[in-house]
Design an enzyme around this catalytic site. Structure first.
Site, PDB file in Angstrom:
ATOM      1  N   LEU A  89     -29.033  14.215   3.014  1.00 42.45           N
ATOM      2  CA  LEU A  89     -28.832  15.484   2.309  1.00 42.45           C
ATOM      3  C   LEU A  89     -29.819  15.594   1.156  1.00 42.45           C
ATOM      4  CD1 LEU A  89     -24.953  15.810   2.183  1.00 42.45           C
ATOM      5  CD2 LEU A  89     -26.554  16.437   3.991  1.00 42.45           C
ATOM      6  N   GLY A 134     -27.166  11.079   5.087  1.00 41.96           N
ATOM      7  CA  GLY A 134     -27.021  12.208   6.010  1.00 41.96           C
ATOM      8  C   GLY A 134     -27.919  12.073   7.237  1.00 41.96           C
ATOM      9  N   ASN A 158     -25.460   4.976   2.836  1.00 43.07           N
ATOM     10  CA  ASN A 158     -25.632   4.285   1.550  1.00 43.07           C
ATOM     11  C   ASN A 158     -25.017   5.044   0.383  1.00 43.07           C
ATOM     12  OD1 ASN A 158     -27.626   6.259   2.008  1.00 43.07           O
ATOM     13  ND2 ASN A 158     -28.906   5.452   0.402  1.00 43.07           N
ATOM     14  N   GLU A 159     -24.066   5.949   0.679  1.00 40.35           N
ATOM     15  CA  GLU A 159     -23.532   6.839  -0.369  1.00 40.35           C
ATOM     16  C   GLU A 159     -23.076   6.105  -1.622  1.00 40.35           C
ATOM     17  OE1 GLU A 159     -23.428   7.464   2.730  1.00 40.35           O
ATOM     18  OE2 GLU A 159     -23.693   9.613   3.015  1.00 40.35           O
TER      19      GLU A 159
HETATM   20  N1  CO8 Z   1     -33.194  14.521  -1.428  1.00 38.19           N
HETATM   21  C1  CO8 Z   1     -34.166  15.090  -2.172  1.00 38.19           C
HETATM   22  N2  CO8 Z   1     -35.396  14.531  -2.373  1.00 38.19           N
HETATM   23  C2  CO8 Z   1     -35.645  13.342  -1.796  1.00 38.19           C
HETATM   24  C3  CO8 Z   1     -34.677  12.690  -1.004  1.00 38.19           C
HETATM   25  C4  CO8 Z   1     -33.406  13.326  -0.822  1.00 38.19           C
HETATM   26  N3  CO8 Z   1     -32.428  12.784  -0.067  1.00 38.19           N
HETATM   27  N4  CO8 Z   1     -35.212  11.529  -0.556  1.00 38.19           N
HETATM   28  C5  CO8 Z   1     -36.464  11.475  -1.060  1.00 38.19           C
HETATM   29  N5  CO8 Z   1     -36.731  12.552  -1.805  1.00 38.19           N
HETATM   30  C6  CO8 Z   1     -37.989  12.889  -2.490  1.00 38.19           C
HETATM   31  C7  CO8 Z   1     -38.456  11.777  -3.441  1.00 38.19           C
HETATM   32  O1  CO8 Z   1     -37.841  11.893  -4.702  1.00 38.19           O
HETATM   33  C8  CO8 Z   1     -39.953  12.049  -3.496  1.00 38.19           C
HETATM   34  O2  CO8 Z   1     -40.155  13.167  -4.333  1.00 38.19           O
HETATM   35  P1  CO8 Z   1     -41.563  13.388  -5.113  1.00 38.19           P
HETATM   36  O3  CO8 Z   1     -42.634  13.458  -4.045  1.00 38.19           O
HETATM   37  O4  CO8 Z   1     -41.368  14.652  -5.850  1.00 38.19           O
HETATM   38  O5  CO8 Z   1     -41.729  12.169  -5.992  1.00 38.19           O
HETATM   39  C9  CO8 Z   1     -40.269  12.491  -2.063  1.00 38.19           C
HETATM   40  O6  CO8 Z   1     -39.029  12.955  -1.504  1.00 38.19           O
HETATM   41  C10 CO8 Z   1     -40.817  11.379  -1.191  1.00 38.19           C
HETATM   42  O7  CO8 Z   1     -39.912  10.284  -1.249  1.00 38.19           O
HETATM   43  P2  CO8 Z   1     -40.425   8.755  -1.258  1.00 38.19           P
HETATM   44  O8  CO8 Z   1     -41.664   8.635  -2.049  1.00 38.19           O
HETATM   45  O9  CO8 Z   1     -39.263   7.900  -1.619  1.00 38.19           O
HETATM   46  O10 CO8 Z   1     -40.799   8.602   0.312  1.00 38.19           O
HETATM   47  P3  CO8 Z   1     -40.907   7.250   1.150  1.00 38.19           P
HETATM   48  O11 CO8 Z   1     -41.600   7.627   2.422  1.00 38.19           O
HETATM   49  O12 CO8 Z   1     -41.490   6.133   0.338  1.00 38.19           O
HETATM   50  O13 CO8 Z   1     -39.387   6.840   1.495  1.00 38.19           O
HETATM   51  C11 CO8 Z   1     -37.117   7.347   2.119  1.00 38.19           C
HETATM   52  C12 CO8 Z   1     -38.619   7.662   2.319  1.00 38.19           C
HETATM   53  C13 CO8 Z   1     -36.851   5.918   2.638  1.00 38.19           C
HETATM   54  C14 CO8 Z   1     -36.319   8.341   2.918  1.00 38.19           C
HETATM   55  C15 CO8 Z   1     -36.800   7.396   0.611  1.00 38.19           C
HETATM   56  O14 CO8 Z   1     -37.292   8.635   0.085  1.00 38.19           O
HETATM   57  C16 CO8 Z   1     -35.333   7.327   0.290  1.00 38.19           C
HETATM   58  O15 CO8 Z   1     -34.744   6.255   0.355  1.00 38.19           O
HETATM   59  N6  CO8 Z   1     -34.733   8.479  -0.084  1.00 38.19           N
HETATM   60  C17 CO8 Z   1     -33.372   8.567  -0.518  1.00 38.19           C
HETATM   61  C18 CO8 Z   1     -32.460   8.593   0.646  1.00 38.19           C
HETATM   62  C19 CO8 Z   1     -31.039   8.711   0.201  1.00 38.19           C
HETATM   63  O16 CO8 Z   1     -30.490   7.837  -0.433  1.00 38.19           O
HETATM   64  N7  CO8 Z   1     -30.406   9.815   0.568  1.00 38.19           N
HETATM   65  C20 CO8 Z   1     -29.054  10.061   0.191  1.00 38.19           C
HETATM   66  C21 CO8 Z   1     -28.785  11.529   0.209  1.00 38.19           C
HETATM   67  S1  CO8 Z   1     -27.037  11.854  -0.018  1.00 38.19           S
HETATM   68  C22 CO8 Z   1     -26.407  12.103   1.555  1.00 38.19           C
HETATM   69  O17 CO8 Z   1     -27.137  12.271   2.474  1.00 38.19           O
HETATM   70  C23 CO8 Z   1     -24.907  12.131   1.799  1.00 38.19           C
HETATM   71  C24 CO8 Z   1     -24.175  12.738   0.709  1.00 38.19           C
HETATM   72  C25 CO8 Z   1     -22.689  12.805   0.964  1.00 38.19           C
HETATM   73  C26 CO8 Z   1     -22.059  13.471  -0.219  1.00 38.19           C
HETATM   74  C27 CO8 Z   1     -20.598  13.267  -0.263  1.00 38.19           C
HETATM   75  C28 CO8 Z   1     -20.084  13.520  -1.675  1.00 38.19           C
HETATM   76  C29 CO8 Z   1     -18.602  13.657  -1.714  1.00 38.19           C
END
Ligand code: CO8
Length: 283
Positions: A89, A134, A158-159
């Site tokens: 997400l 997500g 990994n929430e």
């Molecule tokens: N949302 C928004 N932006 C993101 C996200 C995301 N999920 N993931 C990465 N970005 C952004 C980064 O901040 C970065 O931004 P910028 O270029 O402005 O610096 C850009 O995307 C590129 O990211 P990376 O440099 O980290 O890219 P890599 O290729 O090195 O890595 C990954 C890719 C492995 C995907 C890495 O970006 C990562 O680990 N991202 C986070 C993933 C994550 O933890 N997602 C969790 C989202 S929450 C969810 O899905 C469930 C929520 C359920 C809610 C329930 C509540 C009750």
């Protein structure tokens, strides 16, 4: 620190967080081969296929069109972004946003899960890169998962690492995929598995060299499509409907839960710290 106004409307995100432009170019490319009845959905929402409101809405519309086409029997979901299937997400849809926005966002998240988990089509995830949170849920809604065998990639819910709690239907989708015990450990620790570990617990079904993910997905689809359609669809519904029905009957309450949880100041702070951590890791 993030501050909230008394009526729950959150302040605009601080400047270190990039607000991406809402590009008008399609975030989904669909290739549909009418002779085989197989559609391929390429996710192309740079940089990491994060599931934003716009992206999910487009995904919903594309899925609806394919589902309505009775000739379309199989769907392969894959990514056009290098190294990433989907980053899950879009955190920016949950950070610094109004309760109304969060509610609208969550409704689309529910909708995409309902559509995919209950799809009549054979669905295969061709996981060509990392697939956290997500992204993992999206993969688990499919009938079969083929992942690139590259130890740099990870997949999992990994929430808890973000300080948030996977909702009951995320949890049940995982239980239905890897069983109760594996889910209990995975969810509490917010584990992200390398491909070999994911295969071991059944989170993915097959690992293949990176350049063969799509070919193997296509071959697997051909096999699945040889099974009599009606029998397969009823079997799928039998396995999945109890979970689907639970969300359908609790949909509004689930939205309310999400909104009141995600707009809490402490949760907003956790999201902010997580975003900061992502930036620092990059630097
Ligand atoms: N949302 C928004 N932006 C993101 C996200 C995301 N999920 N993931 C990465 N970005 C952004 C980064 O901040 C970065 O931004 P910028 O270029 O402005 O610096 C850009 O995307 C590129 O990211 P990376 O440099 O980290 O890219 P890599 O290729 O090195 O890595 C990954 C890719 C492995 C995907 C890495 O970006 C990562 O680990 N991202 C986070 C993933 C994550 O933890 N997602 C969790 C989202 S929450 C969810 O899905 C469930 C929520 C359920 C809610 C329930 C509540 C009750």
């Amino acid at each position: 620190l993030l501050s909230c106004s008394s009526h729950g409307r959150l302040c605009a995100p601080p400047t270190f967080i990039t607000q991406r432009n809402n590009s008008t170019s399609p975030k989904i490319k669909v290739d549909y081969d009418q002779t085989t009845g197989v559609a391929v959905m390429h996710m192309q929402n740079p940089p990491v296929n994060s599931l934003s409101l716009d992206f999910l809405t487009e995904l919903c519309i594309s899925l609806e069109k394919l589902e309505m086409d009775k000739g379309c029997r199989g769907l392969i979901i894959t990514s056009n972004q290098p190294k990433v299937f989907s980053a899950g997400l879009d955190i920016l849809e949950m950070y610094g946003k109004s309760p109304e926005h969060c509610g609208e966002f969550w409704k689309v998240v529910q909708e995409i899960w309902l559509k995919l988990y209950g799809s009549n089509m054979v669905t295969i995830a061709a996981i060509s890169g990392s697939s956290p949170a997500g992204g993992c849920l999206l993969s688990m809604t499919c009938d079969y998962r083929i992942m690139a065998d590259n130890p740099r990639y990870t997949i999992g819910l990994n929430e808890t690492q973000l300080g948030i709690v996977a909702p009951f239907w995320f949890k049940e989708t995982m239980v239905n995929t890897v069983g109760h015990r594996n889910t209990e450990v995975a969810l509490q620790l917010g584990l992200l598995y390398k491909p070999a570990e994911a295969l071991k617990i059944g989170l993915v079904d097959q690992l293949v060299p990176e350049d063969q993910v799509f070919t193997v997905a296509t071959q697997t689809m051909t096999k699945w499509l040889t099974i009599p359609e009606h029998a397969r669809q009823i079997t799928k519904s039998m396995m999945r409907n109890p979970t689907i029905d639970k969300l359908r009957t609790n949909r509004e309450a689930d939205i309310q839960n999400f909104v009141s949880f995600i707009t809490k100041e402490s949760i907003q702070k956790s999201l902010r710290m997580y975003m900061e951590m992502l930036k620092q890791r990059k630097a």
